[in-house]
Structures are given as structure tokens and as C-alpha cells.
Design a protein around this motif. Structure first.
Motif, PDB file in Angstrom:
ATOM      1  N   ARG A  32       1.493  -0.847  -0.122  1.00 45.78           N
ATOM      2  CA  ARG A  32      -0.244  -0.316   0.245  1.00 45.78           C
ATOM      3  C   ARG A  32       1.021   1.325   0.003  1.00 45.78           C
ATOM      4  N   TYR A  33       0.786   2.187  -0.895  1.00 41.50           N
ATOM      5  CA  TYR A  33       1.616   3.256  -1.539  1.00 41.50           C
ATOM      6  C   TYR A  33       0.908   4.488  -0.716  1.00 41.50           C
ATOM      7  N   HIS A  34       2.244   5.838  -0.056  1.00 39.65           N
ATOM      8  CA  HIS A  34       1.334   6.308   0.623  1.00 39.65           C
ATOM      9  C   HIS A  34       0.257   7.476   0.084  1.00 39.65           C
ATOM     10  N   ASP A  35      -0.166   6.755  -1.830  1.00 36.62           N
ATOM     11  CA  ASP A  35      -1.179   7.372  -1.349  1.00 36.62           C
ATOM     12  C   ASP A  35      -2.785   6.392  -1.371  1.00 36.62           C
ATOM     13  N   LEU A  36      -2.021   5.784  -0.738  1.00 33.95           N
ATOM     14  CA  LEU A  36      -3.394   4.573  -0.432  1.00 33.95           C
ATOM     15  C   LEU A  36      -3.264   3.528  -1.254  1.00 33.95           C
ATOM     16  N   LYS A  37      -3.203   3.594  -2.392  1.00 33.17           N
ATOM     17  CA  LYS A  37      -3.048   2.561  -4.192  1.00 33.17           C
ATOM     18  C   LYS A  37      -2.424   1.549  -3.512  1.00 33.17           C
ATOM     19  N   THR A  38      -3.581   0.331  -3.460  1.00 33.12           N
ATOM     20  CA  THR A  38      -2.804  -0.445  -2.779  1.00 33.12           C
ATOM     21  C   THR A  38      -2.737  -2.057  -4.273  1.00 33.12           C
ATOM     22  N   ILE A  39      -1.611  -2.587  -4.572  1.00 35.03           N
ATOM     23  CA  ILE A  39      -1.591  -4.051  -4.751  1.00 35.03           C
ATOM     24  C   ILE A  39      -1.321  -4.837  -4.390  1.00 35.03           C
ATOM     25  N   THR A  40      -1.344  -6.379  -5.066  1.00 39.66           N
ATOM     26  CA  THR A  40      -1.298  -7.541  -4.365  1.00 39.66           C
ATOM     27  C   THR A  40      -0.240  -8.113  -6.211  1.00 39.66           C
ATOM     28  N   ARG A  41       0.211  -8.859  -5.298  1.00 43.11           N
ATOM     29  CA  ARG A  41       1.433  -9.766  -6.542  1.00 43.11           C
ATOM     30  C   ARG A  41       1.320 -10.942  -5.588  1.00 43.11           C
ATOM     31  N   SER A  42       1.101 -11.802  -6.752  1.00 46.09           N
ATOM     32  CA  SER A  42       1.452 -13.547  -5.738  1.00 46.09           C
ATOM     33  C   SER A  42       2.794 -14.380  -6.740  1.00 46.09           C
ATOM     34  N   LYS A  43       2.602 -15.477  -6.212  1.00 48.05           N
ATOM     35  CA  LYS A  43       3.558 -16.567  -6.623  1.00 48.05           C
ATOM     36  C   LYS A  43       3.004 -17.710  -6.713  1.00 48.05           C
ATOM     37  N   LYS A  44       3.102 -18.395  -7.532  1.00 52.75           N
ATOM     38  CA  LYS A  44       2.895 -20.008  -7.315  1.00 52.75           C
ATOM     39  C   LYS A  44       3.943 -20.938  -7.613  1.00 52.75           C
ATOM     40  N   LEU A  45       3.737 -21.943  -6.174  1.00 52.21           N
ATOM     41  CA  LEU A  45       4.967 -23.009  -6.389  1.00 52.21           C
ATOM     42  C   LEU A  45       4.692 -23.768  -6.456  1.00 52.21           C
ATOM     43  N   LYS A  46       6.246 -24.734  -7.273  1.00 53.40           N
ATOM     44  CA  LYS A  46       5.978 -25.698  -7.026  1.00 53.40           C
ATOM     45  C   LYS A  46       5.818 -26.769  -6.037  1.00 53.40           C
ATOM     46  N   VAL A  47       6.038 -26.774  -4.693  1.00 55.65           N
ATOM     47  CA  VAL A  47       6.398 -27.045  -3.342  1.00 55.65           C
ATOM     48  C   VAL A  47       5.548 -26.541  -2.457  1.00 55.65           C
ATOM     49  N   TYR A  48       5.572 -27.231  -1.418  1.00 61.73           N
ATOM     50  CA  TYR A  48       4.461 -26.649  -0.710  1.00 61.73           C
ATOM     51  C   TYR A  48       5.821 -25.610   0.697  1.00 61.73           C
ATOM     52  N   ILE A  49       5.610 -24.207   1.479  1.00 61.90           N
ATOM     53  CA  ILE A  49       6.274 -23.868   2.154  1.00 61.90           C
ATOM     54  C   ILE A  49       5.721 -23.767   3.445  1.00 61.90           C
ATOM     55  N   GLU A  50       6.660 -23.907   4.549  1.00 57.89           N
ATOM     56  CA  GLU A  50       5.883 -23.128   5.715  1.00 57.89           C
ATOM     57  C   GLU A  50       7.656 -21.883   6.427  1.00 57.89           C
ATOM     58  N   LYS A  51       8.511 -22.587   5.864  1.00 60.35           N
ATOM     59  CA  LYS A  51       9.966 -21.473   6.887  1.00 60.35           C
ATOM     60  C   LYS A  51       9.931 -20.584   6.906  1.00 60.35           C
ATOM     61  N   LYS A  52      10.327 -19.786   7.105  1.00 58.07           N
ATOM     62  CA  LYS A  52      10.553 -17.860   6.995  1.00 58.07           C
ATOM     63  C   LYS A  52      11.495 -17.722   6.358  1.00 58.07           C
ATOM     64  N   GLU A  53      12.760 -18.321   5.947  1.00 62.01           N
ATOM     65  CA  GLU A  53      13.419 -18.193   5.126  1.00 62.01           C
ATOM     66  C   GLU A  53      12.698 -18.524   3.667  1.00 62.01           C
ATOM     67  N   ASP A  54      12.648 -19.375   3.720  1.00 58.11           N
ATOM     68  CA  ASP A  54      11.514 -19.652   1.943  1.00 58.11           C
ATOM     69  C   ASP A  54       9.992 -18.619   1.616  1.00 58.11           C
ATOM     70  N   ILE A  55       9.329 -18.344   2.919  1.00 57.00           N
ATOM     71  CA  ILE A  55       8.360 -17.136   2.802  1.00 57.00           C
ATOM     72  C   ILE A  55       9.017 -16.216   2.230  1.00 57.00           C
TER      73      ILE A  55
END
Length: 417
Positions: A299-322
Motif C-alpha cells: 500500500r503506497y503513500h497515496d493509499l493505492k494498493t497492489i497485490t502480487r503473488s507467486k505460485k510454487l511447485k512445492v509447499y513451504i512453511e519456513k520463514k526463509e522460504d517465505i
């Protein structure tokens, strides 16, 4: 009693705690009662954002998400307090215990609201009597006000609980729709936000009644399949059951936080990203889950908000992977303008018992060696708080974790314990 408990129908309550955070603070400190009170996240930073406020403050125009400086301008004598989530969580737990004493069919949906199905509670009296007793019990034992909606389904019960606040009890039956529900603006219907309301307005739908009577084909052209769903709700059609186990269902686990100031500082942004990834990892562990995609919200200073995502090939749970995936998304999609808020969410989440692990022998050995270390870290974090080892070398003043203005739902089954 038969007119209240139809043979083939249901009787649903929606319990909505009134000004919950502010009411809990007033119960804790009665001197605050009758005064304009606001709960604000990080009041020392960005001059605070209003999380909730008392009715006395609302009467002066104070609203949720309003900047604190604006709220003070409207209400100069406003009392501002930081959130105390432990206190709110305890009050919520006690409230849901009272609901569960009436019926096992209780579905919490947030810290301050939930549904009950009392269709099998005829021996306790009429629904109105049960509601009155419950409302008084919550008020007497916890010193907290609530409103209760009574209806044949969840949607109408939710709409009913909003019709009289505070300490209201409202019955909304299907025969009441033409004069109680349909005259209301479409924007006031549960499930309709500003964007949907604008789309409805573009096809001359201004009231809930207009929506209820609109041709379903035209609605689908504007809103897709959601158009038919909203039309059904406007006509009082909702078959969703009160599901006590719904609290365990999830598809995403995330964390977001507003920065102290709009910033382009890469150091501040990376630091917050690490904190968010740590929060997500901890919540995934609590759910014993992992996810197949990562979403980054900016969310930018002007309240404009974007969401971006990435699909993975394996399940993740660890902080470093996230964090690795989230940082990659940030690098690709941040336009270098000042950032106001960041959020990281792991999506397509599943409990690990449902995930088929296909680790090769080398991965297995690597993870097995780490397992004891992870266990020790988790035990220490649970006992002494997160970042146990980092705290040994950090300045005490810099280590104070800022309260969040959002509330995770991990605790909603506390009342069963």
C-alpha cells in the motif's frame, strides 16, 4: 412455542459485541464509561489510526481507520489508548463460553462476533427470552454490551444485529423483508463493499429491494456468479449452517503492518518484511500447515494498493522460504514510491497431515538434522517470546514489539479449552 421453532426451519442468533475494544477497556476501568474513548494502533507513530471508538466518540464523528489527528480535531477531549489484545482475547473467550453453555452449535467468526443455532433449545424458552437472558448475562458478568439478531438464517441474523445498537435485540423474518430490509441502501447489505455498490448503482440498483427484484441475468452480467448469490441473500435465502468447526478451515495465513512513516528506505522495508515472514511462519506452525503460493501486498503513500503473488511447485512453511519469495515479488513489483503498509500471505494452505511429502533422501537428512534445533527454538520462543537469541544483543528500547491493528483468528477456539 411452535411459531418460534418451525419444524423444518432454523432459529439463528448473530451476537455482535458493541464497540468491543473500547467496551472492554471501560469494563476494566469504569472511570472511562460515558467518555469519548478511542483505541488506536501505534498512537506515537503516524499519530495513530483509529481501531475502534466508543459511541460517545462516534457521536462526534470519530470513525474506524480515521487518522488520530483528524479524530482529535473532531473530538478535542478524545481519550486515546493503545490496544491490549491479551485483554480483548480473554474477554472474547469468556463471552463465547457463555454462548456454548446454551448450545454446542456456536460458530465464532471474529473476536467480537459469532453465530448460534438454537433450533433445539425449546426447553429454554422463546428465542427472544433466550436472547434477553444471554445479553443480560454477558452484561452482568463481563460488563460488556452486545446486540443480537434473531432470524431463520445466518445472513438475516447478521443484518438484524446491526439494526439496533447498543444492547439491541432484533427479529428479522422473511415476511419482514419488504418493510425492514428492502428499503435500506444496497451499500448497507452485508457482503457489499464500495466497489460492488458502485457496480450495482450503475444498473440502477440503489436499495436492497432493488437488488432482490433485479433480473438475475442482468446481475450476472455485472457481477458474475456473485450477482445471483447477492440476489438470493437479498431475498432472505441462505442455506449455510452454523458450523462450529469452520474456525479450523483456512486457505491463507498472513500478516500485515503499517510502517511508522511512508518510506522508501530499503533497510526499514527489509526489516518489516522479515518480521512479517516470521509472523506467518509462526502462524503456519500453529496450524501445522504449509502453503503453495505467496502473496505480497503493497500500500503506497497515496493509499493505492497492489497485490502480487507467486505460485510454487512445492509447499513451504519456513520463514526463509517465505521471505525469499516475498522479496522477489517486492523487487519485481515495487515502483520505488513511498510505502505505507506491507503484507505477506501464504496462500493455498493445507494442514501438513494432508500434504503428501515427497522428500528425497538428501532433503530428508538435511531437515532431520535441523529438527532438534527447530524444536528447541520453538520451545524457547513459546516460553520467552519470539527472537529469543536476538534479544541478547538488542537494545531494550528497540525491542518493544508494536501492537497490530488487525487480529488473527488463531485463538477463536479458545473457549473450547
Amino acid at each position: 412455542m411452535s411459531q418460534w421453532y418451525p419444524k423444518n426451519g432454523r432459529v439463528i442468533f448473530h451476537i455482535d459485541m458493541n464497540c468491543f475494544y473500547a467496551s472492554v477497556e471501560m469494563a476494566y476501568n469504569p472511570k472511562l464509561k460515558g467518555k469519548p474513548l478511542a483505541i488506536a494502533g501505534n498512537p506515537e507513530e503516524r499519530k495513530g489510526i483509529i481501531v475502534t471508538s466508543s459511541y460517545e466518540a462516534r457521536a462526534k464523528g470519530v470513525k474506524t481507520t480515521m487518522p488520530l489527528w483528524e479524530a482529535r480535531k473532531l473530538c478535542p477531549n478524545l481519550i486515546v489508548m493503545r490496544p491490549n489484545f491479551d485483554r480483548y482475547r480473554m474477554a472474547s473467550k469468556e463471552m463465547f463460553k457463555m454462548l456454548a453453555e446454551i448450545t454446542p452449535h456456536v460458530q465464532p467468526v471474529s473476536i467480537d462476533e459469532g453465530y448460534m443455532d438454537i433450533s433445539e433449545c425449546q426447553e429454554l424458552g422463546s428465542p427472544i427470552k433466550i436472547a434477553e437472558n444471554l445479553q443480560q448475562e454477558i452484561n452482568n458478568k463481563l460488563d460488556l454490551p452486545c446486540s443480537i439478531g434473531i432470524a431463520p438464517n445466518k445472513f438475516l441474523a447478521k443484518m438484524a444485529s446491526d439494526m439496533k445498537k447498543p444492547m439491541g435485540i432484533t427479529v428479522l423474518r422473511k415476511r419482514d423483508l419488504p418493510h425492514k430490509l428492502w428499503p435500506l441502501p444496497a451499500r448497507e447489505m452485508h457482503g457489499i463493499g464500495e466497489k460492488t455498490a458502485a457496480k450495482l448503482n450503475s444498473v440502477s440498483i440503489k436499495t436492497i429491494g432493488d437488488l432482490a427484484n433485479k433480473d438475475v441475468y442482468q446481475l450476472k452480467q455485472v457481477l458474475g456468479i456473485n450477482g445471483e448469490r447477492l440476489k438470493n441473500l437479498a431475498n432472505g435465502i441462505d442455506s449455510r449452517p452454523v458450523d462450529p468447526d469452520a474456525v479450523y478451515e483456512f486457505k491463507s495465513i498472513g500478516s500485515s503492518q503499517t510502517l511508522p512513516n511512508d518510506t522508501t528506505s530499503e533497510l526499514d522495508i527489509r526489516k518489516l518484511m522479515q518480521s512479517l515472514a516470521d509472523n506467518v511462519e509462526r502462524r503456519l506452525k500453529r496450524k501445522n500447515a504449509a502453503g503453495l503460493s505467496v502473496q505480497l501486498m503493497i500500500r503506497y503513500h497515496d493509499l493505492k494498493t497492489i497485490t502480487r503473488s507467486k505460485k510454487l511447485k512445492v509447499y513451504i512453511e519456513k520463514k526463509e522460504d517465505i521471505l525469499y519469495v516475498a522479496n522477489d515479488l517486492l523487487q519485481k513489483h515495487w515502483n520505488l514510491e513511498p510505502i505505507r503498509l506491507l503484507g505477506i500471505t501464504v496462500q493455498d494452505a493445507e494442514e501438513k497431515q494432508h500434504i503428501a511429502h515427497q522428500l528425497d533422501i538428501f532433503t530428508y537428512e538435511k531437515e532431520a538434522k535441523k529438527e532438534k534445533l527447530y524444536t528447541v527454538i520453538d520451545e524457547l520462543s513459546t516460553k520467552y517470546g519470539e527472537n529469543t537469541f536476538k534479544k541478547l544483543n538488542k537494545n531494550k528500547d528497540n525491542d518493544q514489539e508494536q501492537p497490530r491493528t488487525s487480529f488473527q483468528k488463531d485463538f477463536l477456539d479458545d473457549y473450547k479449552k
